[in-house]
Write an enzyme that holds these catalytic residues in place. Sequence first.
Site: not given
Ligand code: F6P
Length: 323
Positions: A105, A131, A215
């Site tokens: 990432g 993400d 509704r």
């Molecule tokens: O990889 C992205 C992500 O999944 C984000 O959406 C999230 O905030 C983060 O990683 C969580 O990271 P970790 O698994 O290290 O807590």
Amino acid sequence: MKKIESIGVITTGGDAPGMNTAIRAVVRTGIYYGMRVFGIFRGWRGLVENHIFQMDLASVGNILNRGGTILHTARYPEFKQKRQKDIAMKNLKEKGIQGLVVIGGDGSLRASAALYNEYKLPIVNVPASIDNDIPGTDYTIGYDTAVNTAVEAIDKIRDTATSHERLFIVQVMGRGSGSIAIDVGLVSGAEGVIVPEYKFDLDKLAKSLLDGKKRGKRSFIIVVAEGAGSGQDIGEKLAHKTGLDVRVSVLGHMQRGGSPSALSREYACKLGCHAVELLKDGKGGRMVGIKSDHYTSTPIAKVLTMKKKIDTESYRISHILSI
Ligand code: F6P
């Protein structure tokens, strides 16, 4: 430039479905072009701790449909330090590794830029993250799978929400990005989407929920991106404002697992192959990507100055359809 005969492949940062498919593509493409390919185990940490092993065709057999990463990964902020990078370079040199494919990432991009600029290591990044928050590519490997996983979960939540006539706040992943929430909100028919990129007005949202109830609507789903605030807080406020029976569901890490979708696999096959071909052609310091259905590459230095655009059209239409 000297011909590259030996490359490494590494997965870094949070895992994403399709990473294994990309590893397979890198290993097979490398071997196809007569290179030796080394796997680096446990991300940048493994590179510093010298967990490096040679891979062959059989080592990537039957992995393209498996979630996670067979190379494992790690959060390793220590890699910002020069000492760690010096050790990593020494380990690569000792194994004769002349180029690196990094599957990961946005954090991996910064580390790759440092290795490319400061140590002149030919390096190509393959964007993989659920993400979808990386500029220079319309999509990241794993994003489509994560969206599908969240949609499947929300469809199930809708069943119980309807039976009990409840409002559910569903928190999806996305630390700084509302991409998952926006797409999931649109295709799961959510009554509201809350993301960090757009201001939201809870009073307006509460009013539209109550209008819907008048509704005859019997269930309500609000999708909240992790980066937009706590689903629990939002749920409590909406319960107070609407008097609806509210439950909060945090989907969490289930969105990172599972067998990659066909689209995540397709991106992984093609981007992994392109990455190796760039290294073969002496074009390091780049990130491969998909733009308007074309496979491209962009200098990592440029990607780091760009900002990922959010899908405004999905957000707009999701708002119209949520009436
Ligand atoms: O990889 C992205 C992500 O999944 C984000 O959406 C999230 O905030 C983060 O990683 C969580 O990271 P970790 O698994 O290290 O807590």
